[in-house]
Design a protein around this motif. Structure first.
Motif, PDB file in Angstrom:
ATOM      1  N   ILE A   8       0.865  -1.180   0.000  1.00 31.42           N
ATOM      2  CA  ILE A   8       0.000   0.000   0.000  1.00 31.42           C
ATOM      3  C   ILE A   8       0.900   1.228   0.000  1.00 31.42           C
ATOM      4  O   ILE A   8       1.549   1.533   1.010  1.00 31.42           O
ATOM      5  N   ASP A   9       0.975   1.927  -1.141  1.00 33.58           N
ATOM      6  CA  ASP A   9       1.778   3.145  -1.208  1.00 33.58           C
ATOM      7  C   ASP A   9       0.900   4.350  -0.894  1.00 33.58           C
ATOM      8  O   ASP A   9      -0.296   4.220  -0.590  1.00 33.58           O
ATOM      9  N   ASP A  10       1.484   5.537  -0.956  1.00 32.89           N
ATOM     10  CA  ASP A  10       0.751   6.740  -0.566  1.00 32.89           C
ATOM     11  C   ASP A  10      -0.483   6.970  -1.435  1.00 32.89           C
ATOM     12  O   ASP A  10      -1.549   7.369  -0.940  1.00 32.89           O
ATOM     13  N   ALA A  11      -0.347   6.695  -2.718  1.00 32.05           N
ATOM     14  CA  ALA A  11      -1.482   6.905  -3.621  1.00 32.05           C
ATOM     15  C   ALA A  11      -2.612   5.928  -3.318  1.00 32.05           C
ATOM     16  O   ALA A  11      -3.797   6.301  -3.319  1.00 32.05           O
ATOM     17  N   GLN A  12      -2.255   4.666  -3.054  1.00 28.82           N
ATOM     18  CA  GLN A  12      -3.281   3.673  -2.718  1.00 28.82           C
ATOM     19  C   GLN A  12      -3.964   4.015  -1.404  1.00 28.82           C
ATOM     20  O   GLN A  12      -5.182   3.878  -1.269  1.00 28.82           O
ATOM     21  N   LEU A  13      -3.166   4.459  -0.421  1.00 30.89           N
ATOM     22  CA  LEU A  13      -3.753   4.818   0.865  1.00 30.89           C
ATOM     23  C   LEU A  13      -4.711   5.991   0.711  1.00 30.89           C
ATOM     24  O   LEU A  13      -5.799   5.999   1.296  1.00 30.89           O
ATOM     25  N   ALA A  14      -4.335   6.956  -0.091  1.00 35.55           N
ATOM     26  CA  ALA A  14      -5.230   8.094  -0.337  1.00 35.55           C
ATOM     27  C   ALA A  14      -6.527   7.625  -0.981  1.00 35.55           C
ATOM     28  O   ALA A  14      -7.622   8.113  -0.634  1.00 35.55           O
ATOM     29  N   HIS A  15      -6.434   6.644  -1.899  1.00 31.68           N
ATOM     30  CA  HIS A  15      -7.646   6.104  -2.523  1.00 31.68           C
ATOM     31  C   HIS A  15      -8.504   5.382  -1.486  1.00 31.68           C
ATOM     32  O   HIS A  15      -9.735   5.570  -1.442  1.00 31.68           O
ATOM     33  N   LEU A  16      -7.880   4.559  -0.645  1.00 32.86           N
ATOM     34  CA  LEU A  16      -8.636   3.830   0.368  1.00 32.86           C
ATOM     35  C   LEU A  16      -9.332   4.790   1.334  1.00 32.86           C
ATOM     36  O   LEU A  16     -10.425   4.507   1.825  1.00 32.86           O
ATOM     37  N   ARG A  17      -8.704   5.919   1.581  1.00 40.17           N
ATOM     38  CA  ARG A  17      -9.289   6.883   2.510  1.00 40.17           C
ATOM     39  C   ARG A  17     -10.457   7.651   1.906  1.00 40.17           C
ATOM     40  O   ARG A  17     -11.148   8.379   2.628  1.00 40.17           O
ATOM     41  N   THR A  18     -10.695   7.492   0.621  1.00 45.51           N
ATOM     42  CA  THR A  18     -11.900   8.108   0.054  1.00 45.51           C
ATOM     43  C   THR A  18     -13.154   7.399   0.560  1.00 45.51           C
ATOM     44  O   THR A  18     -14.267   7.893   0.358  1.00 45.51           O
ATOM     45  N   THR A 119     -21.017   3.529   9.460  1.00 48.35           N
ATOM     46  CA  THR A 119     -20.209   4.585   8.854  1.00 48.35           C
ATOM     47  C   THR A 119     -18.732   4.260   9.016  1.00 48.35           C
ATOM     48  O   THR A 119     -18.293   3.852  10.100  1.00 48.35           O
ATOM     49  N   ILE A 120     -17.952   4.422   7.935  1.00 48.02           N
ATOM     50  CA  ILE A 120     -16.504   4.244   8.000  1.00 48.02           C
ATOM     51  C   ILE A 120     -15.919   5.460   8.720  1.00 48.02           C
ATOM     52  O   ILE A 120     -16.017   6.582   8.247  1.00 48.02           O
ATOM     53  N   LYS A 121     -15.299   5.231   9.884  1.00 47.76           N
ATOM     54  CA  LYS A 121     -14.804   6.335  10.701  1.00 47.76           C
ATOM     55  C   LYS A 121     -13.311   6.599  10.520  1.00 47.76           C
ATOM     56  O   LYS A 121     -12.859   7.736  10.665  1.00 47.76           O
ATOM     57  N   SER A 122     -12.521   5.556  10.245  1.00 46.03           N
ATOM     58  CA  SER A 122     -11.081   5.779  10.061  1.00 46.03           C
ATOM     59  C   SER A 122     -10.478   4.668   9.221  1.00 46.03           C
ATOM     60  O   SER A 122     -10.973   3.537   9.213  1.00 46.03           O
ATOM     61  N   VAL A 123      -9.407   5.017   8.509  1.00 46.41           N
ATOM     62  CA  VAL A 123      -8.629   4.073   7.690  1.00 46.41           C
ATOM     63  C   VAL A 123      -7.164   4.420   7.927  1.00 46.41           C
ATOM     64  O   VAL A 123      -6.700   5.493   7.513  1.00 46.41           O
ATOM     65  N   ASN A 124      -6.420   3.539   8.608  1.00 44.72           N
ATOM     66  CA  ASN A 124      -5.030   3.843   8.977  1.00 44.72           C
ATOM     67  C   ASN A 124      -4.100   2.707   8.594  1.00 44.72           C
ATOM     68  O   ASN A 124      -4.420   1.525   8.791  1.00 44.72           O
ATOM     69  N   HIS A 125      -2.939   3.077   8.082  1.00 45.10           N
ATOM     70  CA  HIS A 125      -1.934   2.127   7.595  1.00 45.10           C
ATOM     71  C   HIS A 125      -0.766   2.087   8.573  1.00 45.10           C
ATOM     72  O   HIS A 125      -0.373   3.111   9.135  1.00 45.10           O
ATOM     73  N   LYS A 126      -0.201   0.888   8.765  1.00 45.49           N
ATOM     74  CA  LYS A 126       0.924   0.728   9.672  1.00 45.49           C
ATOM     75  C   LYS A 126       1.810  -0.395   9.165  1.00 45.49           C
ATOM     76  O   LYS A 126       1.313  -1.390   8.631  1.00 45.49           O
ATOM     77  N   LEU A 134      -3.509  -2.701   7.818  1.00 45.03           N
ATOM     78  CA  LEU A 134      -4.424  -1.588   7.583  1.00 45.03           C
ATOM     79  C   LEU A 134      -5.620  -1.745   8.513  1.00 45.03           C
ATOM     80  O   LEU A 134      -6.246  -2.805   8.543  1.00 45.03           O
ATOM     81  N   PHE A 135      -5.887  -0.705   9.303  1.00 47.70           N
ATOM     82  CA  PHE A 135      -6.956  -0.738  10.298  1.00 47.70           C
ATOM     83  C   PHE A 135      -8.134   0.099   9.808  1.00 47.70           C
ATOM     84  O   PHE A 135      -7.959   1.247   9.405  1.00 47.70           O
ATOM     85  N   VAL A 136      -9.308  -0.483   9.851  1.00 45.37           N
ATOM     86  CA  VAL A 136     -10.540   0.212   9.491  1.00 45.37           C
ATOM     87  C   VAL A 136     -11.463   0.181  10.705  1.00 45.37           C
ATOM     88  O   VAL A 136     -11.682  -0.882  11.298  1.00 45.37           O
ATOM     89  N   VAL A 137     -11.966   1.345  11.097  1.00 41.92           N
ATOM     90  CA  VAL A 137     -12.937   1.430  12.196  1.00 41.92           C
ATOM     91  C   VAL A 137     -14.295   1.790  11.605  1.00 41.92           C
ATOM     92  O   VAL A 137     -14.424   2.766  10.864  1.00 41.92           O
ATOM     93  N   VAL A 138     -15.287   0.948  11.911  1.00 43.40           N
ATOM     94  CA  VAL A 138     -16.654   1.174  11.456  1.00 43.40           C
ATOM     95  C   VAL A 138     -17.528   1.453  12.673  1.00 43.40           C
ATOM     96  O   VAL A 138     -17.501   0.701  13.650  1.00 43.40           O
ATOM     97  N   GLU A 139     -18.282   2.535  12.614  1.00 44.81           N
ATOM     98  CA  GLU A 139     -19.242   2.844  13.675  1.00 44.81           C
ATOM     99  C   GLU A 139     -20.617   2.333  13.266  1.00 44.81           C
ATOM    100  O   GLU A 139     -21.056   2.549  12.132  1.00 44.81           O
TER     101      GLU A 139
END
Length: 296
Positions: A8-18, A119-126, A134-139
């Motif tokens: 997951i590069d910066d461009a992919q992460l930016a896409h996932l965060r959409t 609702t998708i609340k956060s998308v974080n890469h580590k 990659l962590f996704v938090v759903v509320e």
């Protein structure tokens, strides 16, 4: 040796965060059959559920299930990504934990029509020792005719495929090992895992397809569902404090549990009776899940 390129590069992460802020609504009717079925699966002697019977903590996971068409199922048995959840290019998906708050004056109960808004609340890469995460938090917010009944944050982690020789996380002992007030041993055989998968319409192959989980995902055996273990933690509380009302529950999966050996669930109430520490441990005594329940 050339440096390994990130999956997951910066461009992919930016896409996932959409996907941040993406929301969907799921209505459901709280029917009695799933309650009866999970009660039987847990070897309980509960009275038959009737209209108005309150759902025990975490039993709402029997409802609001994904109903993807068979043609929309991915190779791991989950619905293909890119719909509500972002299309994360990491193959291993796990339920990592969650935080729940119940409106104790407005419980979910059999017979109710309930709407869940997710609702998708956060998308974080580590990047960790075991590879990319990659962590996704759903509320999730659950409402019945009387208003909000339950708010939940669901943590999902996506991981790289296992590589031979990759370091394993350092196991840890439960902080309260040997101090438990309650304990129960669970045998996670194929039938228990199948029944819970069926009750939650969960096609994830890591829970029932031994060839897939060992040869494709690289685990030593079938994986016990995280939400099943969390529900068993609440169940040991309920068996010992049957009249208690849980206001909040936060839990975290620490280490996978496999079907190869029995595991155990434990609880210890605080001296003032306001909270209960809950945890699960494997046959070697290593901590696999821990949580704290706050009582009303």
């Amino acid at each position: 040796m050339s440096e390994k390129l990130p999956l997951i590069d910066d461009a992919q992460l930016a896409h996932l965060r959409t996907w941040l802020g993406k929301s969907q609504s799921t209505p459901d009717l709280i029917t009695p059959a799933p309650v009866r079925s999970l009660s039987a699966t847990f070897d309980r002697d509960d009275a038959p559920p009737l209209a108005g019977t309150e759902l025990p903590p975490l039993w709402h996971w029997l409802y609001f299930l994904p109903h993807a068409k068979q043609s929309e199922i991915g190779p791991d048995g989950h619905p293909t990504r890119g719909g509500f959840l972002p299309p994360v290019p990491l193959p291993r998906r796990m339920w990592a934990g969650g935080r729940l708050t119940w409106e104790t004056g407005n419980p979910l109960a059999v017979g109710q029509e309930v709407e869940r808004v997710s609702t998708i609340k956060s998308v974080n890469h580590k990047a960790g020792r075991s590879g990319e995460l990659l962590f996704v938090v759903v509320e999730h917010r659950y409402s019945n005719a009387h208003g909000l009944a339950l708010t939940e944050e669901h943590d999902i982690v996506f991981r790289e495929a296992a590589e031979p020789g990759a370091p394993e996380p350092t196991p840890q002992k439960p902080p309260l090992a040997g101090e438990e007030a309650w304990s129960r041993t669970i045998v996670p055989d194929d039938v228990l895992l199948f029944r819970y998968s069926a009750l939650t319409f969960n096609g994830h192959r890591i829970h029932y397809d031994r060839k897939y989980v060992t040869e494709v995902e690289g685990y030593p055996g079938l994986i016990v569902h995280g939400p099943l273990i969390a529900t068993l933690l609440q169940d040991v509380l309920r068996r010992n404090l049957p009249d208690a009302k849980v206001r909040r529950f936060a839990f975290k999966a620490v280490r996978p549990t496999f079907d190869l050996n029995a595991f155990s669930v434990h609880g210890k109430p605080s001296a003032d009776g306001k909270t209960v520490e809950l945890w699960a441990q494997d046959h070697d005594g290593w901590l696999t899940m821990q949580g704290t329940a706050e009582l009303a």
